[in-house]
Design an enzyme around this catalytic site. Sequence first.
Site, PDB file in Angstrom:
ATOM      1  N   CYS A   1       9.685   1.270   3.925  1.00 46.60           N
ATOM      2  CA  CYS A   1      10.580   0.181   4.349  1.00 46.60           C
ATOM      3  C   CYS A   1      11.988   0.682   4.601  1.00 46.60           C
ATOM      4  O   CYS A   1      12.810  -0.035   5.145  1.00 46.60           O
ATOM      5  CB  CYS A   1      10.599  -0.920   3.299  1.00 46.60           C
ATOM      6  SG  CYS A   1      11.368  -0.384   1.780  1.00 46.60           S
TER       7      CYS A   1
ATOM      8  N   GLU B   1       8.804  -4.340  13.488  1.00 46.60           N
ATOM      9  CA  GLU B   1       8.477  -3.258  12.544  1.00 46.60           C
ATOM     10  C   GLU B   1       7.222  -2.539  13.030  1.00 46.60           C
ATOM     11  O   GLU B   1       6.167  -3.156  13.171  1.00 46.60           O
ATOM     12  CB  GLU B   1       8.247  -3.831  11.145  1.00 46.60           C
ATOM     13  CG  GLU B   1       7.960  -2.745  10.130  1.00 46.60           C
ATOM     14  CD  GLU B   1       7.887  -3.253   8.693  1.00 46.60           C
ATOM     15  OE1 GLU B   1       7.252  -4.299   8.453  1.00 46.60           O
ATOM     16  OE2 GLU B   1       8.449  -2.585   7.807  1.00 46.60           O
TER      17      GLU B   1
ATOM     18  N   PHE C   1       0.809  -1.228   0.000  1.00 50.41           N
ATOM     19  CA  PHE C   1       0.000   0.000   0.000  1.00 50.41           C
ATOM     20  C   PHE C   1       0.837   1.270   0.000  1.00 50.41           C
ATOM     21  O   PHE C   1       0.353   2.343  -0.331  1.00 50.41           O
ATOM     22  CB  PHE C   1      -0.948   0.014   1.217  1.00 50.41           C
ATOM     23  CG  PHE C   1      -0.267   0.457   2.496  1.00 50.41           C
ATOM     24  CD1 PHE C   1      -0.108   1.810   2.782  1.00 50.41           C
ATOM     25  CD2 PHE C   1       0.236  -0.460   3.401  1.00 50.41           C
ATOM     26  CE1 PHE C   1       0.543   2.228   3.944  1.00 50.41           C
ATOM     27  CE2 PHE C   1       0.887  -0.060   4.552  1.00 50.41           C
ATOM     28  CZ  PHE C   1       1.041   1.290   4.824  1.00 50.41           C
TER      29      PHE C   1
ATOM     30  N   GLU D   1      -4.926  -3.862  -2.392  1.00 48.66           N
ATOM     31  CA  GLU D   1      -6.360  -3.530  -2.439  1.00 48.66           C
ATOM     32  C   GLU D   1      -6.646  -2.209  -1.712  1.00 48.66           C
ATOM     33  O   GLU D   1      -7.707  -1.619  -1.874  1.00 48.66           O
ATOM     34  CB  GLU D   1      -7.219  -4.667  -1.881  1.00 48.66           C
ATOM     35  CG  GLU D   1      -7.002  -5.011  -0.410  1.00 48.66           C
ATOM     36  CD  GLU D   1      -5.825  -5.956  -0.160  1.00 48.66           C
ATOM     37  OE1 GLU D   1      -4.795  -5.850  -0.838  1.00 48.66           O
ATOM     38  OE2 GLU D   1      -5.962  -6.802   0.746  1.00 48.66           O
TER      39      GLU D   1
HETATM   40  P1  NAD Z   1       1.207  -6.701   3.051  1.00 57.64           P
HETATM   41  O1  NAD Z   1       2.212  -7.779   3.144  1.00 57.64           O
HETATM   42  O2  NAD Z   1       0.076  -6.704   3.989  1.00 57.64           O
HETATM   43  O3  NAD Z   1       0.558  -6.689   1.571  1.00 57.64           O
HETATM   44  C1  NAD Z   1       1.365  -6.750   0.414  1.00 57.64           C
HETATM   45  C2  NAD Z   1       0.579  -7.433  -0.697  1.00 57.64           C
HETATM   46  O4  NAD Z   1       0.268  -8.761  -0.307  1.00 57.64           O
HETATM   47  C3  NAD Z   1      -0.745  -6.745  -1.004  1.00 57.64           C
HETATM   48  O5  NAD Z   1      -0.910  -6.698  -2.406  1.00 57.64           O
HETATM   49  C4  NAD Z   1      -1.782  -7.639  -0.335  1.00 57.64           C
HETATM   50  O6  NAD Z   1      -3.011  -7.677  -1.022  1.00 57.64           O
HETATM   51  C5  NAD Z   1      -1.135  -9.011  -0.370  1.00 57.64           C
HETATM   52  N1  NAD Z   1      -1.499  -9.846   0.797  1.00 57.64           N
HETATM   53  C6  NAD Z   1      -1.830  -9.420   2.038  1.00 57.64           C
HETATM   54  N2  NAD Z   1      -2.042 -10.486   2.853  1.00 57.64           N
HETATM   55  C7  NAD Z   1      -1.834 -11.594   2.109  1.00 57.64           C
HETATM   56  C8  NAD Z   1      -1.878 -12.994   2.383  1.00 57.64           C
HETATM   57  N3  NAD Z   1      -2.188 -13.472   3.598  1.00 57.64           N
HETATM   58  N4  NAD Z   1      -1.594 -13.849   1.375  1.00 57.64           N
HETATM   59  C9  NAD Z   1      -1.269 -13.397   0.158  1.00 57.64           C
HETATM   60  N5  NAD Z   1      -1.218 -12.084  -0.165  1.00 57.64           N
HETATM   61  C10 NAD Z   1      -1.499 -11.183   0.801  1.00 57.64           C
HETATM   62  O7  NAD Z   1       2.013  -5.311   3.116  1.00 57.64           O
HETATM   63  P2  NAD Z   1       1.431  -3.832   3.181  1.00 57.64           P
HETATM   64  O8  NAD Z   1       0.815  -3.613   4.524  1.00 57.64           O
HETATM   65  O9  NAD Z   1       0.632  -3.532   1.969  1.00 57.64           O
HETATM   66  O10 NAD Z   1       2.779  -2.989   3.061  1.00 57.64           O
HETATM   67  C11 NAD Z   1       3.614  -2.686   4.155  1.00 57.64           C
HETATM   68  C12 NAD Z   1       4.763  -3.659   4.254  1.00 57.64           C
HETATM   69  O11 NAD Z   1       5.510  -3.658   3.029  1.00 57.64           O
HETATM   70  C13 NAD Z   1       5.772  -3.281   5.331  1.00 57.64           C
HETATM   71  O12 NAD Z   1       6.152  -4.429   6.010  1.00 57.64           O
HETATM   72  C14 NAD Z   1       6.930  -2.688   4.551  1.00 57.64           C
HETATM   73  O13 NAD Z   1       8.171  -2.769   5.198  1.00 57.64           O
HETATM   74  C15 NAD Z   1       6.888  -3.519   3.317  1.00 57.64           C
HETATM   75  N6  NAD Z   1       7.574  -2.890   2.198  1.00 57.64           N
HETATM   76  C16 NAD Z   1       8.787  -3.397   1.857  1.00 57.64           C
HETATM   77  C17 NAD Z   1       9.506  -2.820   0.826  1.00 57.64           C
HETATM   78  C18 NAD Z   1      10.858  -3.349   0.461  1.00 57.64           C
HETATM   79  O14 NAD Z   1      11.387  -2.938  -0.557  1.00 57.64           O
HETATM   80  N7  NAD Z   1      11.443  -4.248   1.228  1.00 57.64           N
HETATM   81  C19 NAD Z   1       8.967  -1.735   0.124  1.00 57.64           C
HETATM   82  C20 NAD Z   1       7.708  -1.261   0.485  1.00 57.64           C
HETATM   83  C21 NAD Z   1       7.018  -1.859   1.541  1.00 57.64           C
END
Ligand code: NAD
Length: 495
Positions: free
Chosen positions: A294, A386, A162, A189
Site C-alpha cells: 500500500c 490502484e 494478503f 484466506e
Molecule cells: P481485500 O480487501 O480483498 O481483503 C482484505 C480482507 O478482507 C481479507 O481478509 C479478505 O478475506 C476480506 N474480504 C475480502 N472481500 C470481502 C468482502 N466482500 N466482504 C468482507 N470481507 C472481505 O484486500 P487484499 O487483496 O487482501 O489486499 C490488498 C489491498 O490491501 C490493497 O488494496 C492494498 O492497498 C491494501 N492494503 C492497505 C494497507 C494500508 O495500510 N492502507 C496495508 C496493506 C494492504
Amino acid sequence: MVPTFSAKSYEFATYVPARNYIGGEFQDAKSGKSIPVINPRHGKAISNVVMSGKADVDAAVAAAKAAFPAWRDVPIRDRAQVFYKLRELLHKNLEEMAWLVSHENGKTYEESVASVLKSIECIEFGCSLPNMAAGTQLDVSRGVNCQVVYEPLGVVAGITPFNFPIMVPMWMLPQAIIGGNTFVLKPSEQVPLCSQRLAGMFKEAGLPDGVFNIINGGQESVEALCDNEDIAAMAFVGSTRVGKLVYARGAQTGKAMLCLGGAKNHLIVVPDADVAVTAENVVASFTGCAGQRCMAASVLLAVGDVDHIITAIKARAEKLVTGKDIGAITSEPARDRINGYINDAEKKGAKVIVDGRKQRGGDEGYWVGPTILDNVSADLPAAREEIFGPVLSIVRVKTLDEAIKIENSNPYGNASAVYTTSGDVARRVMNEVSAGMCGVNVGVPVPREPFGFGGWNDSKFGSGDLTGWDGFRFWTRARKITTKWSLQKDQTWMS
Ligand code: NAD
C-alpha cells in the site's frame, strides 16, 4: 502443536492445513468447507484453509469473551512478558517464518525476512507500553485530582490482507493484547499459514488460551465479525472497496472501527533532484514486493525536464531480475488485472519504456516484471486506479502546481513523496499534498514506531492510526477519574 515449516529454498513444499484456533485448540470450520492456499511462485496448492461462517465466529468470540476477565486482571508488565518471549521465538525462527511468508505470499526471501523483522519491531513497541501507558494525573484545584487511565475494551478483532502475512497482524496484536484485550484475528484466506504458526508461538510464549484466536475464511466470516455485538473494536487492513463496507457494517453494532484501505501513491520529481538517490528510491518503491504494497510508488509526476532522471530510473529497473529481485504476483486474476492496466494505457497512447509483461521468474506461477509507462495521460485508469503491481506510470507536467493538483485530485491519500534538493519545494509539497504519510527523498515513507501508520481520504475510514501509540489508543478507552479526599466543607468545587 504446530509443526515447523521445513522449506529452506524456493523449491515447492507443502504445509499443514490452516484451521481455526479457538480457545487454544485447532478446529475445522463447522461448514466443513475449505479452499486451497496457493504458492504464487509455483501456482500450486501449498495447503488448504477452512472457510468459516457465523457459528465459528461466535465460538471464537465466546472463547475470547471467557478469557477476557482473567487477562484484563494480569498486570500490564506481565502481559508484555509474553511478547518479550514471542520476540525471542520470532528471532529464533526467523528463517522458517521468512520462508513461510515467501511460500504463501510470493515475496522474495529477502523481502520476507524484512517483513518478519518489521513484525519484531512492532512487538518491541508493544513491549515498551508498560513504560508509556501510565496515563496522567493532575491536581486540578485545591484537593481535587483528575486522573486518566487506559483500559481494555474487551473482545476485539482484526481483519488482514494478503500482502504482509505476519507484519500486518503484528500492527494490531501487541497493542491490543498488551493493552488487556482478547483478540480474534481473521487473516486473508490467501495467506493463513503464518498466523497459524504464530498461534503455536503464542502458546509456547505462555499466552493463556482464548486470548488469541483465529478465524479463517472470507466474506462470510468478516460479515459475522461485523455483526457480532460482543466485539468492541475492529481494525481492517485491505482494499478500499471492502474497507468501506466493513467500516459501515461494523459501526452498526457500535464497535470502534478503523479501516485502512487501498492507495495510489504519487511521487513528484523535479529537475534539481539527486539522480542516484531518486533512481534508487523510486525503483525500490515501485518494484518492492512486486508493487503489492500500500506504500508502493504508483505514479511519477515528472515536473519539467527530468529526462536525465527517468533515464537513470529506467536503467536501474531494467537490471532487476524477475524471480530473484522481484517476487511473484499473488494470483492469476491479479496478474491479469495488472497486465490489463498496462495494455489499456499502451492502447491509449502511453509508451511502455520498460515492459514486464512477458517476464517470468520460473516455469510456473504468476509473474509481472518491472514496467514503466511514460507519457501517461493523467485521466487514464493506470494513472488513477490502484494497480497493485510493479508498474510505474509517468505523468509529464510543466509545473509543480500542476503536479500537486493531480495528486490532490486522486481519491486516495495514503502516501506521497517528493524528490528534490530544494527545501522550498520539499516544504511546499509536504504542506500541500493530500496524503497522510509523506516523504522527502524517501520512496516508501512508512512512519516507524512510535508513530502511527495510516493514510487520508479513501485510504482510511475511521479516526486515528494503527501502530505506535495511536494503535494503543485505538484498542483502549480512557477512564477519567476525579477525586477529592480532603473534604473541605467551606470550599466550593472550584476552589
Ligand atoms: P481485500 O480487501 O480483498 O481483503 C482484505 C480482507 O478482507 C481479507 O481478509 C479478505 O478475506 C476480506 N474480504 C475480502 N472481500 C470481502 C468482502 N466482500 N466482504 C468482507 N470481507 C472481505 O484486500 P487484499 O487483496 O487482501 O489486499 C490488498 C489491498 O490491501 C490493497 O488494496 C492494498 O492497498 C491494501 N492494503 C492497505 C494497507 C494500508 O495500510 N492502507 C496495508 C496493506 C494492504
